[in-house]
Design a protein around this motif. Sequence first.
Motif, PDB file in Angstrom:
ATOM      1  N   GLY A   1      44.491  -1.404  -0.649  1.00 51.45           N
ATOM      2  CA  GLY A   1      44.497   0.149  -1.306  1.00 51.45           C
ATOM      3  C   GLY A   1      43.518   0.958  -0.371  1.00 51.45           C
ATOM      4  O   GLY A   1      44.017   2.042  -0.105  1.00 51.45           O
TER       5      GLY A   1
ATOM      6  N   PHE B   1      50.458   6.612  -3.164  1.00 49.44           N
ATOM      7  CA  PHE B   1      49.890   5.501  -3.721  1.00 49.44           C
ATOM      8  C   PHE B   1      48.534   5.686  -4.505  1.00 49.44           C
ATOM      9  O   PHE B   1      47.636   6.931  -4.153  1.00 49.44           O
ATOM     10  CB  PHE B   1      49.191   4.540  -2.704  1.00 49.44           C
ATOM     11  CG  PHE B   1      48.158   3.501  -3.399  1.00 49.44           C
ATOM     12  CD1 PHE B   1      48.652   2.679  -4.111  1.00 49.44           C
ATOM     13  CD2 PHE B   1      46.971   3.542  -2.717  1.00 49.44           C
ATOM     14  CE1 PHE B   1      47.571   1.364  -4.768  1.00 49.44           C
ATOM     15  CE2 PHE B   1      45.959   2.687  -3.337  1.00 49.44           C
ATOM     16  CZ  PHE B   1      46.379   1.547  -4.285  1.00 49.44           C
ATOM     17  N   THR B   2      48.348   5.495  -5.975  1.00 48.14           N
ATOM     18  CA  THR B   2      47.341   5.943  -6.839  1.00 48.14           C
ATOM     19  C   THR B   2      46.704   4.547  -6.914  1.00 48.14           C
ATOM     20  O   THR B   2      46.939   3.726  -7.914  1.00 48.14           O
ATOM     21  CB  THR B   2      48.088   6.465  -7.951  1.00 48.14           C
ATOM     22  OG1 THR B   2      48.953   7.506  -7.801  1.00 48.14           O
ATOM     23  CG2 THR B   2      46.984   7.113  -9.075  1.00 48.14           C
TER      24      THR B   2
ATOM     25  N   ARG C   1      46.209   2.988 -10.626  1.00 50.52           N
ATOM     26  CA  ARG C   1      47.160   2.376 -11.177  1.00 50.52           C
ATOM     27  C   ARG C   1      47.758   1.123 -10.749  1.00 50.52           C
ATOM     28  O   ARG C   1      48.454   0.734 -11.163  1.00 50.52           O
ATOM     29  CB  ARG C   1      48.527   3.291 -11.117  1.00 50.52           C
ATOM     30  CG  ARG C   1      48.208   4.693 -11.696  1.00 50.52           C
ATOM     31  CD  ARG C   1      49.466   5.521 -11.604  1.00 50.52           C
ATOM     32  NE  ARG C   1      50.772   4.885 -12.384  1.00 50.52           N
ATOM     33  CZ  ARG C   1      51.991   5.257 -12.386  1.00 50.52           C
ATOM     34  NH1 ARG C   1      52.262   6.291 -11.509  1.00 50.52           N
ATOM     35  NH2 ARG C   1      52.961   4.913 -13.062  1.00 50.52           N
TER      36      ARG C   1
ATOM     37  N   GLY D   1      46.809  -2.171  -3.948  1.00 53.94           N
ATOM     38  CA  GLY D   1      47.525  -1.656  -2.932  1.00 53.94           C
ATOM     39  C   GLY D   1      48.565  -2.474  -2.454  1.00 53.94           C
ATOM     40  O   GLY D   1      49.568  -2.319  -2.107  1.00 53.94           O
TER      41      GLY D   1
ATOM     42  N   SER E   1      49.969  -4.767  -4.315  1.00 55.64           N
ATOM     43  CA  SER E   1      51.354  -4.791  -5.449  1.00 55.64           C
ATOM     44  C   SER E   1      52.034  -3.377  -4.886  1.00 55.64           C
ATOM     45  O   SER E   1      53.235  -3.732  -5.083  1.00 55.64           O
ATOM     46  CB  SER E   1      50.622  -4.561  -6.817  1.00 55.64           C
ATOM     47  OG  SER E   1      49.864  -5.636  -6.953  1.00 55.64           O
ATOM     48  N   TRP E   2      51.279  -2.328  -4.624  1.00 64.30           N
ATOM     49  CA  TRP E   2      52.140  -1.207  -4.426  1.00 64.30           C
ATOM     50  C   TRP E   2      53.171  -1.458  -3.374  1.00 64.30           C
ATOM     51  O   TRP E   2      54.362  -1.157  -3.367  1.00 64.30           O
ATOM     52  CB  TRP E   2      51.351   0.048  -4.254  1.00 64.30           C
ATOM     53  CG  TRP E   2      52.034   1.184  -4.105  1.00 64.30           C
ATOM     54  CD1 TRP E   2      52.419   2.124  -4.942  1.00 64.30           C
ATOM     55  CD2 TRP E   2      52.338   1.935  -3.101  1.00 64.30           C
ATOM     56  NE1 TRP E   2      53.077   3.352  -4.341  1.00 64.30           N
ATOM     57  CE2 TRP E   2      52.981   3.157  -3.255  1.00 64.30           C
ATOM     58  CE3 TRP E   2      51.953   1.623  -1.347  1.00 64.30           C
ATOM     59  CZ2 TRP E   2      53.271   4.229  -2.002  1.00 64.30           C
ATOM     60  CZ3 TRP E   2      52.480   2.738  -0.426  1.00 64.30           C
ATOM     61  CH2 TRP E   2      53.115   3.768  -0.853  1.00 64.30           C
TER      62      TRP E   2
ATOM     63  N   THR F   1      55.840  -3.922  -4.303  1.00 67.51           N
ATOM     64  CA  THR F   1      57.036  -3.245  -5.229  1.00 67.51           C
ATOM     65  C   THR F   1      58.167  -2.590  -4.263  1.00 67.51           C
ATOM     66  O   THR F   1      59.236  -2.519  -4.552  1.00 67.51           O
ATOM     67  CB  THR F   1      56.321  -2.189  -6.239  1.00 67.51           C
ATOM     68  OG1 THR F   1      55.403  -3.082  -6.848  1.00 67.51           O
ATOM     69  CG2 THR F   1      57.220  -1.500  -6.929  1.00 67.51           C
TER      70      THR F   1
ATOM     71  N   GLU G   1      50.596  -6.744 -13.177  1.00 65.52           N
ATOM     72  CA  GLU G   1      50.379  -7.255 -11.859  1.00 65.52           C
ATOM     73  C   GLU G   1      50.409  -8.695 -11.549  1.00 65.52           C
ATOM     74  O   GLU G   1      51.203  -9.220 -10.524  1.00 65.52           O
ATOM     75  CB  GLU G   1      48.905  -6.941 -11.478  1.00 65.52           C
ATOM     76  CG  GLU G   1      48.544  -6.994 -10.047  1.00 65.52           C
ATOM     77  CD  GLU G   1      46.837  -6.883  -9.777  1.00 65.52           C
ATOM     78  OE1 GLU G   1      46.977  -6.140  -8.754  1.00 65.52           O
ATOM     79  OE2 GLU G   1      46.185  -7.069 -11.010  1.00 65.52           O
TER      80      GLU G   1
END
Length: 196
Positions: free
Chosen positions: A20, A77-78, A81, A84, A86-87, A90, A151
């Motif tokens: 992240g 990217f937030t 929420r 990083g 996981s983002w 995804t 998550e």
Amino acid sequence: MVIDGLEVPDDGTEPADRAGDLLQRVAEGDQGAFARLYDLLSARVFGLILRVLVDRSQSEEVLQEVFLEIWQSAARFTPNRGQGRSWVFTIAHRRAVDRVRSSQASSDRDVRVGFRDLDVAHDGVAEQVELKIEGEKVQTALSALPEVQREALTLAYFGGYSQSEIAALVGAPLGTVKTRMRDGLSRLRIEMGVTT
């Protein structure tokens, strides 16, 4: 203390969300952070894509597409929420599934053309609609879960991580991760209307 431009606790542990932190720097155009993010995650991302696609050369192409998308959209990217990592996973999973769907659509077109040439009626629209509806149900059900459960399930089922690896990634005890996954799956069944 600062290592590689990232704030690291003095006890030697990594930041809670190294990916992240790197994503935030990538969003600012930091090419070095992008290279470190690639080094940090590319092997795992490739493994995830390969599990979905099976074909190595297509997986390599999708890996390039994933990191291109990350470079172009890191600003989306937030941190509050989710992680990083996981983002990124995804994005990778979505790209891999899109590639499978694209290949399947191409194959379906070839089959339909073949059936048309044979004068045999074939209508796969109902099947495609059903698959799309089912996919949307799963996405909706996942989004209804608490972040920690979502998550853990995302890392396990889309990221291919074991429960022990998830515990290390999220910094939680193994028992906590097992509980999150069990409760998440139970709640997912309810959200999906599965009664068994």
